[in-house]
Design a protein around this motif. Sequence first.
Motif, PDB file in Angstrom:
ATOM      1  N   PRO A  66      56.088  -3.909  20.159  1.00  0.00           N
ATOM      2  CA  PRO A  66      56.256  -3.538  21.804  1.00  0.00           C
ATOM      3  C   PRO A  66      55.568  -2.586  22.183  1.00  0.00           C
TER       4      PRO A  66
ATOM      5  N   TYR B  74      55.716  -8.597  16.505  1.00  0.00           N
ATOM      6  CA  TYR B  74      55.708  -8.380  17.846  1.00  0.00           C
ATOM      7  C   TYR B  74      55.952  -6.607  17.554  1.00  0.00           C
TER       8      TYR B  74
ATOM      9  N   ALA C 204      55.941 -12.970  23.079  1.00  0.00           N
ATOM     10  CA  ALA C 204      56.753 -12.575  22.030  1.00  0.00           C
ATOM     11  C   ALA C 204      58.168 -13.172  22.156  1.00  0.00           C
ATOM     12  N   THR C 205      58.359 -14.143  23.165  1.00  0.00           N
ATOM     13  CA  THR C 205      59.532 -14.847  23.361  1.00  0.00           C
ATOM     14  C   THR C 205      60.834 -14.054  23.688  1.00  0.00           C
ATOM     15  N   VAL C 206      60.262 -12.855  24.277  1.00  0.00           N
ATOM     16  CA  VAL C 206      61.270 -11.819  24.744  1.00  0.00           C
ATOM     17  C   VAL C 206      61.835 -12.333  26.071  1.00  0.00           C
ATOM     18  N   LEU C 207      60.991 -12.840  27.036  1.00  0.00           N
ATOM     19  CA  LEU C 207      61.112 -12.735  28.406  1.00  0.00           C
ATOM     20  C   LEU C 207      60.648 -14.655  28.630  1.00  0.00           C
TER      21      LEU C 207
ATOM     22  N   LEU D 235      56.325 -15.047  13.939  1.00  0.00           N
ATOM     23  CA  LEU D 235      55.732 -14.136  14.879  1.00  0.00           C
ATOM     24  C   LEU D 235      55.798 -12.648  14.384  1.00  0.00           C
TER      25      LEU D 235
ATOM     26  N   VAL E 191      65.100 -24.351  22.373  1.00  0.00           N
ATOM     27  CA  VAL E 191      65.654 -23.325  21.657  1.00  0.00           C
ATOM     28  C   VAL E 191      65.181 -23.254  20.398  1.00  0.00           C
TER      29      VAL E 191
ATOM     30  N   ARG F 266      55.346 -10.002  26.442  1.00  0.00           N
ATOM     31  CA  ARG F 266      56.622 -10.147  26.401  1.00  0.00           C
ATOM     32  C   ARG F 266      57.093 -11.622  26.443  1.00  0.00           C
TER      33      ARG F 266
ATOM     34  N   ARG G 179      61.714 -22.181  19.849  1.00  0.00           N
ATOM     35  CA  ARG G 179      61.561 -20.915  20.174  1.00  0.00           C
ATOM     36  C   ARG G 179      62.011 -20.073  18.747  1.00  0.00           C
ATOM     37  N   GLN G 180      63.076 -20.645  17.701  1.00  0.00           N
ATOM     38  CA  GLN G 180      63.491 -20.019  16.582  1.00  0.00           C
ATOM     39  C   GLN G 180      62.195 -20.116  15.472  1.00  0.00           C
TER      40      GLN G 180
ATOM     41  N   ARG H 274      59.630 -17.653  16.331  1.00  0.00           N
ATOM     42  CA  ARG H 274      60.099 -16.165  16.107  1.00  0.00           C
ATOM     43  C   ARG H 274      59.865 -16.037  14.437  1.00  0.00           C
ATOM     44  N   ARG H 275      60.209 -17.263  13.783  1.00  0.00           N
ATOM     45  CA  ARG H 275      60.037 -16.847  12.189  1.00  0.00           C
ATOM     46  C   ARG H 275      58.550 -16.708  11.945  1.00  0.00           C
TER      47      ARG H 275
END
Lengths: 286, 273
Positions: A84, A82, A50-53, A80, A70, A47, A73-74, A77-78
């Motif tokens: 869960p 994931y 996956a930058t969720v946590l 990545l 920040v 997690r 991180r964006q 995410r582009r």
Amino acid sequence: MSQGVNVTELSKRFARTQALDGVTFRVGDGVTGLLGPNGAGKTTLLRILATVLAPDSGEVQMLGLSPADVRERQQIRRRLGYLPQDPGFQRGFSVFDFIDYVAILKEMSNRKQRRDEVRRVIELVDLTSVSGKRIRALSGGMRRRTALAAALLGDPDFLVLDEPTAGLDPEQRLRFRELVSLAGEGRAVVLSTHQTEDVAALCRDVVVLHQGRIQFQGSPSELTNYAAGKVWFAEQRDPRANLAWRTGDGRYRNLGDPPAGVEAVDPTLEDGYLLLVGLAAEELAA
Amino acid sequence: MSWHVSPEMATSYRVGELAGARAASVEAHVMACELCRTLLRPSDTVALERLAMIWDGVEDQVDQPRITFIERLLIFCRVPADEARLLASAPSLQLSWLVALLSVVGGTSLLSQQADRFTLVFVVLAPMLQVVSVAAAYGPHLDPTYELTRSTPYPTTRLLMLRTVAVLAVSLLLTAAAALTLTDEWAAVAWLLPSLALVSVTLLLAKWIDLNLAGSVVCVAYLFAVTSALFNDATVRSIFGGPVQLAAIAVTLVCGLVLFGPNAERAQIRRRS
């Protein structure tokens, strides 16, 4: 070729539980398997990847970027994908609806291109024949493949898969292995699993996590060799063995330091893993 | 065979300009005639482009996502289709949720026709229902795709705020419709400003804790504050009178300033799980 993932001294605590305790490792291109018993911290680690946590302390670098920033991180995410551990689905969505919904979240704004991409990943996981069916009407394995298709959207540079083979039958698992090994070419893939067969079949590297700490990092063959000369068969459970279980032919497979005179057999990856985790548990208890 | 498809006829057929009966004749003929079939193969760019266009249209029709009533409503209100989909997926914009909300506010307002004390119950409940609706719009406990959403580049704050606006618009509208049946005119509007104040505090708390938890904290604190008054033969005017309305305006403005003012750290809204 992606720049992989570097994790340094990562720690995370939930109330009284230390989920991760100074975890350091590196993931390069190819598939890296994350093995560990329940509660080892695998899902927490994934997690975070996956930058969720966010971690409490330590540093993570993914694809040359830091998720602590920040903007970076964006960007991560582009690039990545994931899956869960327990992917949820919107009630009433079909397979196509759900993947299209995730594609919108992944900023695919051109409708034609987005739908073509959705069809591509649905075909990749072999769900074209049920793409219009409601997800709640599908089997557990098909739901898992739906979530995997969503993770593969946009051909990400870094894939994080949390127990992707849970609930898959042997045939589906084979298909999945083929998919992931293809996905692992030229990009980093981290997958957590309880299945040592998946690690043996797929992974170039394996990381064993136990009670929030890394117990091992190396190749699957190195983990197998950890049990070299420490596996033997006997008619009875050997009291000197760290671990033993009765096999199908009625004999006991013993793991540990063998007594003199017994003939050791070739170890498997599972033997190496069980011995490692078993010894780690003993050390922690002591 | 008495006739064959002429090259001109084949071209007209390929570009879709041949009328129904003649097109049917051509189709019947080529079933048996290999020579004419070759004429109809999409050998030029126009035919290939048309074929691709038709195929795209077929695929689009087959894969057309199911559009819910709420989604249609949002699109009707000029919300772009993609964002309408993200908003309509909010748990508190599902039909079952809205029916439940309408049942509570509608039921309480109907009961108030029979007994005055239900007017007070309505005014006490209404702000809490707005908070619950907003808190359920996005968060780890009620949104099934929360975990996945967090790993995508779509800005979480934007999604949270868009869903808040959409949920509040629908929820306030339903509550206001039920409030119109109240005989006490003050009671019919007294819930509105406290609702906005409580929702603002919930959104502000979401900077530090997840939205579901923020909603719960605000609801418990609010209930604690009004419960003592309810046991003392209070009326709508004594609980939700002028000072409370002014305080609600002040709280809404302060929260709004912190959330959206020049120094707002919008991107910093924490999304713990």
